[in-house]
Design an enzyme around this catalytic site. Structure first.
Site, PDB file in Angstrom:
ATOM      1  N   ASN A 153       0.804  -1.223   0.000  1.00 53.61           N
ATOM      2  CA  ASN A 153       0.000   0.000   0.000  1.00 53.61           C
ATOM      3  C   ASN A 153       0.840   1.277   0.000  1.00 53.61           C
ATOM      4  OD1 ASN A 153       0.407  -1.274   2.697  1.00 53.61           O
ATOM      5  ND2 ASN A 153      -0.321   0.709   3.441  1.00 53.61           N
ATOM      6  N   GLN A 181      -5.065  -3.283  -2.201  1.00 52.30           N
ATOM      7  CA  GLN A 181      -4.620  -2.333  -3.224  1.00 52.30           C
ATOM      8  C   GLN A 181      -4.679  -2.932  -4.629  1.00 52.30           C
ATOM      9  OE1 GLN A 181      -3.939   0.861  -2.715  1.00 52.30           O
ATOM     10  NE2 GLN A 181      -4.041   0.800  -0.493  1.00 52.30           N
ATOM     11  N   HIS A 203     -13.753   0.627  -0.548  1.00 56.14           N
ATOM     12  CA  HIS A 203     -13.486   2.058  -0.694  1.00 56.14           C
ATOM     13  C   HIS A 203     -12.200   2.396  -1.438  1.00 56.14           C
ATOM     14  CE1 HIS A 203     -10.431   2.975   2.552  1.00 56.14           C
ATOM     15  NE2 HIS A 203     -10.801   1.765   2.908  1.00 56.14           N
ATOM     16  N   THR A 239     -26.851  -8.158  10.866  1.00 54.62           N
ATOM     17  CA  THR A 239     -27.686  -7.790   9.721  1.00 54.62           C
ATOM     18  C   THR A 239     -26.825  -7.144   8.640  1.00 54.62           C
ATOM     19  OG1 THR A 239     -29.570  -7.445  11.179  1.00 54.62           O
ATOM     20  CG2 THR A 239     -29.697  -6.449   8.986  1.00 54.62           C
ATOM     21  N   CYS A 327      -3.374   5.200   7.294  1.00 50.58           N
ATOM     22  CA  CYS A 327      -3.747   4.700   8.618  1.00 50.58           C
ATOM     23  C   CYS A 327      -2.717   5.092   9.677  1.00 50.58           C
ATOM     24  CB  CYS A 327      -3.886   3.180   8.590  1.00 50.58           C
ATOM     25  SG  CYS A 327      -4.949   2.599   7.273  1.00 50.58           S
TER      26      CYS A 327
END
Length: 389
Positions: A153, A181, A203, A239, A327
């Site tokens: 990454n 990635q 994302h 759920t 991150c």
């Protein structure tokens, strides 16, 4: 005059493409039934989830029954590592990974070490590559899992996944790869590459945040990460995030359909950016393999300057970038990846990651090069370490 805004941080996250949002929208308002119920509202959403499962499976050459939806790749990585470790601890307690993995892998391995598991962290070469021979030599009769990321990454290096998969198959060891990635950016075939477990997220490829999946090859058994329901065939309770799953499926389908043309366009822009920086700014170096790298990744070290100062001035000029993994970009420590490829602390501190995407233009690339030239020169003039020849 309006400030230019150029987004060069696509490895951190991406926007949601309009086609993806259009596919998701009805599942917030119109089709909202709980897929576990037995009425028509439930059947609509269950059908949508099944379709998304097919879309994700098709993108990696898997079957839909091998795809399990999660909240993202961090959960998928935790599930792969912890699930294998806890399920097979009577068979062995040894895990093999690399020194340059994402922290979702490294921190999970460190937590498992505290519980009595043994972890081998393979070193990488100056380009961030690990070899199949290293993996083969590290496997013992206690090894229960090998986990090697598909592509890094930070520096974009693509690992020899197919060859590592062949070693693991020959030795009878389960092989996991964090493909966050790589998914949607380069071809992935779980059967050809002998991949048993594979983590993805939505994302990074113009899908929604908070969605991901773990591919689990048929026959591979791992313990659940959480308990509490029969969803995802009893393996991942809770759920379902229906709209998110629909978005992930659509994003995977689009990325797969246009992969070749996207890769060609991004590779050309990537190389223009790399060449422009290296040729026009002295005392710079490219991190990661020059050709075995993701189509959109540029990672450069600039001597005599701090990456943080560079990021702040780039942001002021309208360019969004990062100094490593998003991150950990709040951390003042140099990147563990750059240290692993052999860079000294003072050079690793001056790193910059620029990752291109769907909206990146040649004009953006040229503006970024020119802006970097000005900023780097300015910061070097302020540095006590820099002596202009």
């Amino acid at each position: 005059m309006e400030q230019k805004r150029i987004y060069m941080d696509h490895a951190a996250t991406t926007y949601v493409k309009p086609e993806v949002l259009d596919a998701m929208t009805p599942y917030f308002t119109e089709h909202f039934g709980n897929p576990s119920s037995i009425h028509s509202f439930a059947r609509e959403t269950k059908k949508a989830i099944d379709h998304a499962r097919e879309q994700v499976a098709n993108a990696i050459g898997a079957t839909p029954s091998e795809i399990f939806f999660t909240s993202g790749a961090t959960e998928s990585d935790n599930w792969a590592l912890r699930g294998m470790a806890y399920q097979h601890k009577n068979k062995g307690n040894h895990i093999i990974t690399t020194a340059i993995e994402h922290h979702a892998i490294l921190h999970t391995c460190q937590a498992l070490e505290k519980q009595g598991f043994e972890v081998t962290y393979l070193e990488v070469d100056e380009n961030g590559l690990v070899t199949p021979e290293q993996v083969k030599n590290a496997i013992t009769d206690k090894t229960i899992l090998v986990s090697v990321m598909f592509a890094n990454n930070e520096i974009g290096t693509i690992e020899p996944i197919e060859q590592i998969g062949a070693v693991c198959k020959e030795k009878g060891v389960v092989f996991h790869t964090d493909a966050v990635q790589a998914f949607g950016a380069v071809p992935i075939d779980v059967n050809k590459m002998n991949i048993d477990l594979l983590s993805i997220t939505g994302h990074k490829l113009y899908g929604p945040k908070g969605t991901g999946a773990l591919y689990i090859r048929k026959g591979v058994i791992l313990k659940n990460l959480i308990e509490g329901g029969a969803q995802e065939r009893g393996k991942r309770p809770g759920t379902e995030n229906i709209a998110g799953i629909v978005g992930l499926g659509k994003a995977a389908e689009l990325a797969n359909e246009h992969m070749e043309e996207n890769a060609a366009r991004l590779t050309a822009l990537r190389d223009k950016l790399i060449d422009g920086i290296l040729q026009q700014i002295p005392e710079t170096r490219l991190n990661g393999h020059r050709t075995k790298r993701l189509p959109n990744n540029v990672n450069i070290c600039f001597r005599y300057i701090e990456g943080e100062s560079l990021l702040l001035l780039l942001d002021r000029a309208g360019i969004a970038a990062s100094s490593g993994s998003a991150c950990t970009s709040g951390s003042l420590d140099p990147s563990h990846v750059l240290l692993a490829i052999g860079l000294p602390h003072e050079i690793a501190h001056g790193s910059l990651r620029l990752t291109l995407g769907a909206c990146t233009t040649e004009e953006d690339v040229l503006y970024t090069i020119e802006t970097l030239k000005t900023i780097v020169e300015r910061l070097r003039q302020m540095s006590p370490l820099y002596h202009k020849a």
